[in-house]
Write a protein that holds these residues in place. Structure first.
Motif, short mmCIF file in Angstrom:
data_model
loop_
_atom_site.label_atom_id
_atom_site.label_comp_id
_atom_site.label_asym_id
_atom_site.label_seq_id
_atom_site.Cartn_x
_atom_site.Cartn_y
_atom_site.Cartn_z
N HIS A 102 -69.92 45.19 -91.91
CA HIS A 102 -69.94 46.30 -92.87
C HIS A 102 -70.56 45.94 -94.22
CE1 HIS A 102 -67.73 49.03 -90.30
NE2 HIS A 102 -67.00 48.00 -89.95
N ASP A 104 -73.28 44.91 -97.09
CA ASP A 104 -74.70 45.15 -97.36
C ASP A 104 -75.44 43.83 -97.56
OD1 ASP A 104 -74.55 47.94 -97.18
OD2 ASP A 104 -73.95 48.12 -99.28
N ASP A 125 -69.51 43.78 -99.88
CA ASP A 125 -70.11 44.76 -100.79
C ASP A 125 -70.59 46.00 -100.05
OD1 ASP A 125 -72.25 43.64 -99.46
OD2 ASP A 125 -73.48 43.37 -101.25
N GLY A 126 -69.96 46.31 -98.92
CA GLY A 126 -70.31 47.50 -98.16
C GLY A 126 -69.78 48.76 -98.82
N ALA A 127 -69.87 49.85 -98.12
CA ALA A 127 -69.52 51.17 -98.65
C ALA A 127 -68.04 51.30 -98.99
CB ALA A 127 -69.91 52.26 -97.65
N GLY A 128 -67.20 50.51 -98.37
CA GLY A 128 -65.77 50.59 -98.66
C GLY A 128 -65.06 51.60 -97.77
N ALA A 130 -62.60 54.97 -97.66
CA ALA A 130 -62.16 56.14 -98.43
C ALA A 130 -60.66 56.01 -98.71
CB ALA A 130 -62.43 57.42 -97.66
N ASP A 146 -67.50 55.52 -89.97
CA ASP A 146 -68.54 54.60 -90.41
C ASP A 146 -68.65 53.41 -89.46
OD1 ASP A 146 -70.47 53.46 -92.34
OD2 ASP A 146 -68.88 51.98 -92.65
N ARG A 150 -72.01 52.25 -87.21
CA ARG A 150 -72.65 50.95 -87.36
C ARG A 150 -72.63 50.16 -86.07
NH1 ARG A 150 -73.01 48.19 -92.69
NH2 ARG A 150 -72.73 49.79 -94.25
N HIS A 161 -63.05 45.92 -99.77
CA HIS A 161 -64.43 45.66 -100.19
C HIS A 161 -64.55 45.36 -101.67
CE1 HIS A 161 -65.95 46.87 -96.33
NE2 HIS A 161 -64.98 47.75 -96.35
#
Length: 163
Positions: A102, A104, A125-128, A130, A146, A150, A161
């Motif tokens: 996950h 980046d 450092d991915g989207a995290g 919610a 997500d 992926r 994250h």
């Protein structure tokens, strides 16, 4: 099904690709079966043998063995815990695998103490996740949308994250 297709259409299907796919699928199924057996053992209260483990060394070793995105490990203190080495390895590998999938561009792990407890923090450092899903990801076999987008594999939770 892929193996059956290869037999039915030998001129249209590359057998090496089919064998690779079958081996990947069987490896994944083996991992899932092992996870289910482990869950059954935990429910049966059949404790794994406990030993004194250097947590920083274990995390550093497991991070170095993985493939894909490199993992930066920071050991803030010598942390020794009593537990099952194999169970700790499985937890750490699951967290590292999810973070690598996950992230980046970076994955970081720290090992230390917090309020007298041993702490392993795996961040990427991915989207995290919610806010509405942050408790749910720790339920067994939870996968967020997500994660499905992926990678179609996996069956567990994902670490927190980096901001």
């Amino acid at each position: 099904m892929q193996l059956e297709e290869a037999l039915l259409y030998p001129d249209d299907i590359d057998p090496r690709d089919t064998i690779r796919g079958a081996l990947t699928a069987s490896g994944r199924l083996e991992a899932i079966v092992n996870d289910l057996l482990q869950l059954a053992r935990l429910r049966a209260a059949d404790p794994a043998p406990q030993e004194l483990i250097d947590l920083g060394a274990l995390v550093t070793e497991e991070a170095a063995q993985g493939t894909g995105m490199p993992v930066r490990v920071q050991v803030n203190a010598r942390v020794q815990v009593r537990g099952s080495r194999i169970q700790l390895i499985r937890v750490v590998n699951n967290l590292l695998s999810n973070a690598r999938r996950h992230a980046d561009s970076r994955v970081e792990v720290s090992v230390g103490f917090e309020d007298g407890n041993a702490v392993v923090a795996v961040v990427d450092d991915g989207a995290g996740i919610a806010p509405a899903d942050r408790e749910r990801v720790f339920e067994r076999f939870t996968r967020l949308d997500d994660g499905r987008l992926r990678d179609s594999g996996g069956s567990g939770a994902r670490p927190r994250h980096l901001p």
